[in-house]
Each structure stands twice: as C-alpha cells, then as structure tokens.
Design a protein around this motif. Structure first.
Motif, PDB file in Angstrom:
ATOM      1  N   ASP A  67       9.576 -57.781  33.159  1.00  0.00           N
ATOM      2  CA  ASP A  67       8.291 -58.394  33.475  1.00  0.00           C
ATOM      3  C   ASP A  67       8.190 -58.625  34.981  1.00  0.00           C
ATOM      4  OD1 ASP A  67       9.375 -60.943  34.220  1.00  0.00           O
ATOM      5  OD2 ASP A  67       9.444 -61.536  32.117  1.00  0.00           O
ATOM      6  N   LYS A 278       2.628 -68.754  31.628  1.00  0.00           N
ATOM      7  CA  LYS A 278       3.949 -68.467  31.063  1.00  0.00           C
ATOM      8  C   LYS A 278       4.266 -66.982  31.152  1.00  0.00           C
ATOM      9  CE  LYS A 278       6.773 -69.222  26.934  1.00  0.00           C
ATOM     10  NZ  LYS A 278       6.807 -69.790  25.557  1.00  0.00           N
ATOM     11  N   ALA A 279       3.282 -66.138  30.935  1.00  0.00           N
ATOM     12  CA  ALA A 279       3.465 -64.690  31.039  1.00  0.00           C
ATOM     13  C   ALA A 279       2.427 -64.132  31.993  1.00  0.00           C
ATOM     14  CB  ALA A 279       3.349 -64.024  29.670  1.00  0.00           C
ATOM     15  N   LYS A 281       0.314 -61.156  33.342  1.00  0.00           N
ATOM     16  CA  LYS A 281      -0.156 -59.833  32.929  1.00  0.00           C
ATOM     17  C   LYS A 281      -1.163 -59.318  33.948  1.00  0.00           C
ATOM     18  CE  LYS A 281       0.458 -60.431  27.931  1.00  0.00           C
ATOM     19  NZ  LYS A 281      -0.186 -60.334  26.593  1.00  0.00           N
ATOM     20  N   LYS A 308       2.660 -57.236  30.244  1.00  0.00           N
ATOM     21  CA  LYS A 308       3.441 -58.101  31.140  1.00  0.00           C
ATOM     22  C   LYS A 308       4.524 -57.333  31.889  1.00  0.00           C
ATOM     23  CE  LYS A 308       6.708 -59.703  27.577  1.00  0.00           C
ATOM     24  NZ  LYS A 308       7.253 -60.892  26.901  1.00  0.00           N
ATOM     25  N   THR A 309       4.650 -56.049  31.614  1.00  0.00           N
ATOM     26  CA  THR A 309       5.540 -55.180  32.370  1.00  0.00           C
ATOM     27  C   THR A 309       4.716 -54.079  33.024  1.00  0.00           C
ATOM     28  OG1 THR A 309       5.967 -53.780  30.443  1.00  0.00           O
ATOM     29  CG2 THR A 309       7.504 -55.595  30.840  1.00  0.00           C
TER      30      THR A 309
END
Length: 354
Positions: A67, A278-279, A281, A308-309
């Motif tokens: 990520d 939290k993530a 994107k 998210k990657t």
C-alpha cells in the motif's frame, strides 16, 4: 583489430585493440556495473560500453503489492545517497492524485531537508577528489531529525512523520557553517569531455548535465512550494570535462548551504502533516511527479485503478540515464586518466539497477 600505418618498408604495425572488462564489482557490494572498454596499444580508450543489470532489485514490481504507506519504505533505497528526495517524489505523486494539501511548515522543511541531503550526497563524491570535510556534521542533523542514518523514512503522505526536535534549527546552522567542499584539484581539465548535444541525447541531468551546458534544474524550472521564492540559480558550465563536473559539485554544495539557510530563515510554524484515513486509495488515473535529486531528475509515474496499492509505479532514476553517457565521453581517454574521469562522474549503482 590489427592496425597498420603506411605501406611497404615504411609500414608500422600498431598491434591489436584489446577489449578489457572493468568490473563488475563483487556481488556483496552495494551494486555492480561493468565497463567494456576497447583499448589501443598506446593505452587510449577507443570505445566504451556500460553494462548494467547485474543486481536488479525489482523495486517497481515490489511497489505493486504494497500500500502507499509501505511503498515509501522501499522508495528511498535505490539511491541511498538521495533517500529523502526519493521518498518525496513518491509522496508527491500520491498527494497530487488525492488532491491532498501539505501544510506550509512541512513544505519548507522538505526543501530544507532536500538541500541537506544534496550537500551530504555531493560530499561523498567530493571527499576523495577535493578533501571535502564535515559531511558527518550534516549527516548528524539529518539523523537527529529522522532517526535514520541512510534510509531516513521521514516523509509521509501529507507531510512529514513528525516535527523536528527542539533546538534542531540552531544545530543545522552550526553544521552548515562547518561544511567545506574542499579545493578543486588540478590536472582534470580536458579529461572525459561530454558535449552538450550528447548530454541531451542521453537524457543526462543534474550536475553532470549542467557541467556540459544543460541549463535545467527543477528547483527553478518546476519548483515545489518550499522552493518558491528561494532564488535558485543553477550552477551551469559549458566545458563538459572532469574539471567542470567537479566544479559543479563544489559550487552546488555552497549553493545548497545558502539555500538551506534561507529555508531556516523563512521556516513557519504550524503542523507538519495531515490526518490520513485508515486506508489511502488514489483515484483511478495517472500522474507524473519529479524532483531535483542530487544526481539529477528523479521522476515517478504512478498509475492507479482506485485501489490501496498502485497498479503501476515507474521510476525515472538519474543514474540510469547518466551512466549511458560514458559511451560518449570515455573514447579518447587514456587508461591512466580513467580513475580521475570516473571519479568526476557521479553515479549510484542502485539507482541504475532499480
């Protein structure tokens, strides 16, 4: 190839060109590249071919399974002398994709830390040539701020990991006052000349390109917010020889010391990062960002599918382009002058075998 000059009884036999492999280095070293040199009997190089890829790291594929926070951990490793600038290029790509606003204090600190990183990197190459001193003083303040000696990991998406310690600004001023890039040695004039046209053809950037007349510096031509108003004036020479390259490095150290002082004088207060989800994107699409790393243009092409990657994260590293120019500047160089020429031509092998 055998060479004969003249005809009949007056003919002179000049012998056979020899092909000599310089390198590769031992695999346990930081990296390895090989120079395949064609040398005449009079010990003059007639052809040179840089051979790279001996220790390919596969960083660009590793990015695709991490990520965006984790990507920064790998992004500073291909050029270990420009770790902060490498982190910054990736962080900028994600910030621009997401429309994230970085606080003003973080922007100025980023410019300051980039210039400290530039001083440290240039002094590594200058110390054997000019007797440069006090690299450790700059290394110490970078380590104090980030906690890392080589891989700083101080950039974060949205700013910096944390603010600098109390009293750090004064210690930076002391470190800058101690920096001495040394005296440029004699005997380098006319060695390993890289023309401006060849520099442009190979995409050579940074001090090596500017020593050949390539007037391009992203700190002036596409400045980050922290560089706006600093008055960056690129150090440009036209000779393109080993002496010009060393002089560019020396003058850029002095310039970076002055730019760092200006950053200290204008450093605002306030936060150094933003609150992140939290993530992280990045939206679907692509972006290209670049920074002026110590050895030249360090670029990042980020392509995202909204996950998210990263779908693709391609690096444009300065040493990969710059090393190819050895095929243009080494022919005509005597073998005895090769150490001086290569010493003036700064590359980091991890930046090649990314």
């Amino acid at each position: 190839m055998e060479i004969t000059v003249g005809v009949g009884a007056g003919a002179r036999h000049l012998g056979v060109d020899r092909v000599v492999d310089l390198g590769p280095l031992h695999p346990s070293a930081h990296g390895a590249y090989r120079l395949r040199l064609t040398v005449r009997d009079d010990e003059v190089i007639t052809a040179a071919e840089p051979l790279v890829g001996h220790l390919h790291r596969g960083a660009e594929k590793l990015f695709e399974v991490r990520d965006y926070r984790q990507v920064l951990t790998l992004a500073n490793r291909h050029d270990w002398l420009a770790a902060f600038c490498n982190e910054l290029a990736v962080a900028l790509a994600v910030e621009r994709m997401t429309g994230m606003e970085v606080p003003p204090r973080a922007q100025v600190l980023r410019a300051l830390l980039c210039e400290l990183n530039r001083v440290m990197a240039h002094l590594v190459f200058l110390t054997p040539l000019t007797g440069a001193r006090d690299r450790d003083a700059v290394q110490a303040v970078l380590e104090e701020a980030s906690g890392g000696r080589i891989h700083f990991m101080f950039n974060r998406i949205g700013g910096l990991r944390e603010d600098v310690p109390a009293g750090w600004v004064d210690r930076v001023r002391e470190a800058l006052a101690a920096v001495d890039p040394g005296e440029v040695p004699g005997g380098l004039a006319g060695l390993g000349v890289l023309s401006g046209d060849d520099a442009l053809a190979f995409g050579v950037t940074g001090p090596i390109g500017r020593a050949s007349g390539v007037d391009f510096d992203l700190r002036r031509d596409d400045p980050l917010p922290g560089y706006e108003g600093l008055g960056v004036r690129p150090v440009v020479r036209s000779e393109g020889d080993a002496l010009a390259r060393v002089r560019c490095l020396v003058d850029e150290v002095r310039q970076s010391v002055e730019l760092a002082r200006r950053c200290l004088d204008r450093l605002p207060g306030g936060p150094v990062n933003v609150r992140l989800p939290k993530a992280i994107k990045a939206p679907e699409g692509s972006v290209y960002t670049w920074v002026e790393a110590p050895l030249g243009t360090s670029g990042v092409h980020l392509a995202s599918r909204g996950e998210k990657t990263p779908w693709r994260l391609k690096l444009r590293t300065p040493s990969f382009n710059n090393v190819q120019a050895l095929s243009a500047l080494l022919p005509g160089t005597r073998v005895a002058d090769l150490p001086a020429v290569l010493g003036s031509f700064a590359v980091v092998v991890g930046d090649i075998d990314k």
